[in-house]
Design an enzyme around this catalytic site. Structure first.
Site, PDB file in Angstrom:
ATOM      1  N   CYS A  69      -6.068  -9.587  -2.261  1.00  0.00           N
ATOM      2  CA  CYS A  69      -5.822  -8.165  -2.532  1.00  0.00           C
ATOM      3  C   CYS A  69      -4.531  -7.701  -1.863  1.00  0.00           C
ATOM      4  CB  CYS A  69      -7.023  -7.367  -2.018  1.00  0.00           C
ATOM      5  SG  CYS A  69      -6.794  -5.586  -1.986  1.00  0.00           S
ATOM      6  N   CYS A  72      -4.930  -4.697   0.443  1.00  0.00           N
ATOM      7  CA  CYS A  72      -5.636  -5.116   1.665  1.00  0.00           C
ATOM      8  C   CYS A  72      -4.656  -5.750   2.650  1.00  0.00           C
ATOM      9  CB  CYS A  72      -6.735  -6.126   1.341  1.00  0.00           C
ATOM     10  SG  CYS A  72      -8.056  -5.504   0.291  1.00  0.00           S
TER      11      CYS A  72
END
Length: 144
Positions: A69, A72
């Site tokens: 991600c 993230c």
């Protein structure tokens, strides 16, 4: 009212009684001597996370993320900086790819997702990365 808190060691899981006045000193575990509040996010496995939620008396801010991600990964240094600034709050990261049952357990539908816990109970939730100032406000509200 007591002036001490029970803290779970993030390395060995031992319970430690720590005076509230010593939290800023970043105390060590009485058993393994690891830092109880390392000033960086901890990465618990599901068993340690359960122990933190059930026994640790500090508020916990959990970042549920995945290595693939992009948001993230870009949020990780912001989360780490907040952890270094707020010793009275536990910061933890849980990789939802390595521990998919955690995502299901907490009903995570988007990542990154931050879940704030106090006394083992969820008290707030936010999805998506945020700037440091916003994260600090969110975390400080947890401590308050």
């Amino acid at each position: 009212m007591t002036d001490a808190l029970i803290l779970v060691c993030p390395r060995c899981g031992t319970l430690n009684r720590v005076p509230k006045a010593r939290l800023a000193e970043r105390p060590n575990c009485g058993s393994c001597k690891a830092a109880l509040l390392p000033g960086a996010p901890i990465e618990p496995d599901p068993a340690l996370l359960d122990k933190l939620l059930s026994r640790d008396e500090l508020p916990l801010l959990l970042d549920l993320w995945a290595p693939w991600c992009g948001p993230c990964r870009s949020f990780a240094p912001v989360f780490a900086e907040a952890a270094s600034r707020l010793p009275g709050i536990r910061f933890a990261k849980l990789d939802t790819e390595a521990h998919p049952q955690a995502a299901a357990r907490f009903g995570v539908r988007a990542i990154p997702t931050l879940i704030a816990f106090r006394g083992g109970q969820e008290v707030a939730r936010r999805s998506g990365a945020m700037p440091l100032s916003e994260l600090l406000r969110f975390a400080q509200a947890l401590a308050g």
